[in-house]
Design an enzyme around this catalytic site. Sequence first.
Site, PDB file in Angstrom:
ATOM      1  N   GLY A 182      -6.382  18.069  -2.728  1.00  0.00           N
ATOM      2  CA  GLY A 182      -5.714  17.549  -3.921  1.00  0.00           C
ATOM      3  C   GLY A 182      -4.754  16.432  -3.584  1.00  0.00           C
ATOM      4  O   GLY A 182      -4.988  15.606  -2.695  1.00  0.00           O
ATOM      5  N   GLY A 183      -3.630  16.407  -4.289  1.00  0.00           N
ATOM      6  CA  GLY A 183      -2.640  15.357  -4.077  1.00  0.00           C
ATOM      7  C   GLY A 183      -2.061  15.361  -2.684  1.00  0.00           C
ATOM      8  O   GLY A 183      -1.557  14.325  -2.220  1.00  0.00           O
ATOM      9  N   GLY A 226     -18.253 -17.749  12.527  1.00  0.00           N
ATOM     10  CA  GLY A 226     -16.945 -17.388  12.000  1.00  0.00           C
ATOM     11  C   GLY A 226     -16.294 -16.254  12.755  1.00  0.00           C
ATOM     12  O   GLY A 226     -15.060 -16.149  12.783  1.00  0.00           O
ATOM     13  N   ALA A 227     -17.102 -15.397  13.401  1.00  0.00           N
ATOM     14  CA  ALA A 227     -16.539 -14.287  14.163  1.00  0.00           C
ATOM     15  C   ALA A 227     -15.723 -14.789  15.350  1.00  0.00           C
ATOM     16  O   ALA A 227     -14.775 -14.124  15.788  1.00  0.00           O
ATOM     17  CB  ALA A 227     -17.651 -13.351  14.636  1.00  0.00           C
TER      18      ALA A 227
END
Length: 394
Positions: free
Chosen positions: A58-59, A293-294
């Site tokens: 839960g939370g 781009g890597a």
Amino acid sequence: MDKAMLTGAPIIGLNDSGGARIQEGVDSLGGYADVFQRNVLASGVIPQLSLVMGPCAGGAVYSPAMTDFIFMVKSTSYMFVTGPNVVKTVTHEEINEEDLGGARVHNSKSGVAHRAFDNDIVALQRTREILDFLPSSNASAPPVVRNDDPKDRLIPALDIMIPPDPSISYDMMSIITKVVDNRHFFEIMPDFAKNIIVGFARLDGHTVGIVANQPKHSAGCLDIDSSTKGARFVRFCDAFNIPIVTFVDVPGFLPGTAQEYGGIIRHGAKLLFAYAEATVPKITVITRKAYGGAYDVMSSKHLRGDVNYAWPNAEIAVMGARGAVEIIFRGQEVEKRVAEYTERFSNPFTAAARGFLDDVITPSTTRRRIIADLHSLKNKSLKNPWKKHDNLPL
């Protein structure tokens, strides 16, 4: 938690909670939120570690989720927002607690947790181990642990580590363990996004964060999960004054519709953003290839890398030789053009001539060079422009 922030002490949370007590109503929810608020305020101020040693449902899951590291215990711990009974009612799926949110799931599939251990005792021992690498707060330096590993130690095995055939993989972990002090490396998230390695080590007794592409998995390509994993780790190191050492062997971003539809552009930008905003010392070693781009993303000189090295056989280019030739020359005289392209572009000297590399080094000297650079950078002071906060592409 308030006292920890006031005194600059790490927080360790031991979690064993079934969730909110229904009979307490909104009071229990308010108690959750009070803890969540302090997790947020403490983030980047003091290290926060969560040990999930039982149910966390839960939370209750959101407090660990906002801490820096989550360790779970195999077979006895699990985390989920809604349990098996609710899942069955809503989606009609039959699933047990272990398969829904056990240690295996969160360490290898979801990426929620960072390590899983066999029992509570081992989890506590490894928590002590990781704390040895970390400063008490963002206002202090990481601890220095002296050892008997010579800082000028040469590593001849590295000179023959890289296979001559670029299509053959090797284990980047063996390079890392040879370079760091006493082969001691504390890996983070070893079972998730295995194509990138992150973790803590020491060089001449000083804590460093290690980021490395792993050619053994997906050829070391960057994908959604590895970008997110790497970005989170880089930002942690930057928040707590831990220098970042990056070992690069990356052919680019993983292609395919699954990655594009999943948002590889947005997720890849997280790693780029993390490296670009980091102000701690950044040292990069390209071991074999850095394409497209890597190359930029993996702590390149263009992202304020402090020292960037390459090994002699490294390849730095927009893409691999054969793929480039197929596009440029449309399949004509392929073998001849591949050889020409390789000689002209697929080497580190073109980048070095333009100042994008500080040196092309002999692999066996890697440890000695990195340690010398770390000492020269220990007083580095770099500040980003003032802002309320950045807008990371979440």
